[in-house]
Scaffold this active site. Structure first.
Site, PDB file in Angstrom:
ATOM      1  CG  HIS A 127      52.826  16.739  85.076  1.00 16.31           C
ATOM      2  ND1 HIS A 127      51.632  16.266  85.691  1.00 16.31           N
ATOM      3  CD2 HIS A 127      53.194  15.860  84.030  1.00 16.31           C
ATOM      4  CE1 HIS A 127      51.418  15.154  84.915  1.00 16.31           C
ATOM      5  NE2 HIS A 127      52.260  15.026  83.817  1.00 16.31           N
ATOM      6  CG  HIS A 146      52.365  12.057  81.549  1.00  8.89           C
ATOM      7  ND1 HIS A 146      51.334  13.134  81.477  1.00  8.89           N
ATOM      8  CD2 HIS A 146      52.708  11.805  80.322  1.00  8.89           C
ATOM      9  CE1 HIS A 146      51.392  13.425  80.314  1.00  8.89           C
ATOM     10  NE2 HIS A 146      51.881  12.780  79.713  1.00  8.89           N
ATOM     11  CB  CYS A 161      50.638  13.205  87.979  1.00  9.41           C
ATOM     12  SG  CYS A 161      51.247  14.734  88.627  1.00  9.41           S
TER      13      CYS A 161
END
Length: 173
Positions: free
Chosen positions: A25, A37, A117
């Site tokens: 991530h 994010h 992301c």
């Protein structure tokens, strides 16, 4: 006392790579131990639920969030990883941070393969949305597909050779 980035000194505008086990991530560090994010709406920060790719495959919408880094990271490991610095010039740090903060709270399209992301943070840092994870997965899938195709072709050729050999033996009898 809250955790800090003492192990991984980050500067505003740096990319943070969080190891979730089966995938990474990504966030952008904005200073003050905070990150911005992109999080699919059906996911949460809990790394146990975060670890399942089904939540990401099932989501078409994500929200830009601002959080303390330790809230996002949890017990997972993370590093500063400005992965495309060798290919592209990074935008100025204050511009990256300003753009990231302006986007907080926005809902955006989300697709694991085209708008994830990693695409989000690389677009903020370099002005180019890229995902090495997606490229790597595509290469692996291509190699696996090619391997299956080669194995199938080999089986067909081997079968054909056996049939030819069998015909020759019958013809000589």
């Amino acid at each position: 006392m809250a955790p800090t980035l003492f192990d991984n000194p980050a500067k505003p505008g740096d990319l943070i790579e969080i190891d979730r086990g089966t995938f990474k991530h990504w966030a952008v560090y904005i200073g003050g131990n905070e990150v911005v994010h992109l999080m699919p709406l059906n996911a949460d920060n809990n790394s146990e639920s975060f670890g399942t790719l089904m939540r990401f495959l099932d989501s078409g919408v994500a929200e830009v969030k601002r959080q303390k880094i330790w809230e996002l990271v949890g017990s997972d490991s993370y590093d500063v990883n400005n992965l495309l610095d060798d290919e592209y010039e990074a935008r100025e740090r204050h511009v990256i941070v300003r753009e990231a903060c302006r986007m907080v709270g926005r809902q955006m399209p989300y697709c694991l393969f085209t708008d994830n992301c990693e695409h989000f943070v690389t677009n903020l840092r370099y002005g180019k949305p890229e995902s090495r994870q997606v490229k790597t997965a595509a290469v692996i899938a291509g190699v696996a597909t090619a391997g299956v195709a080669i194995a199938a072709l080999g089986a067909v050729l081997f079968s054909s050779l056996l049939k030819d050999d069998d015909k020759k033996r019958r013809h000589h009898k």
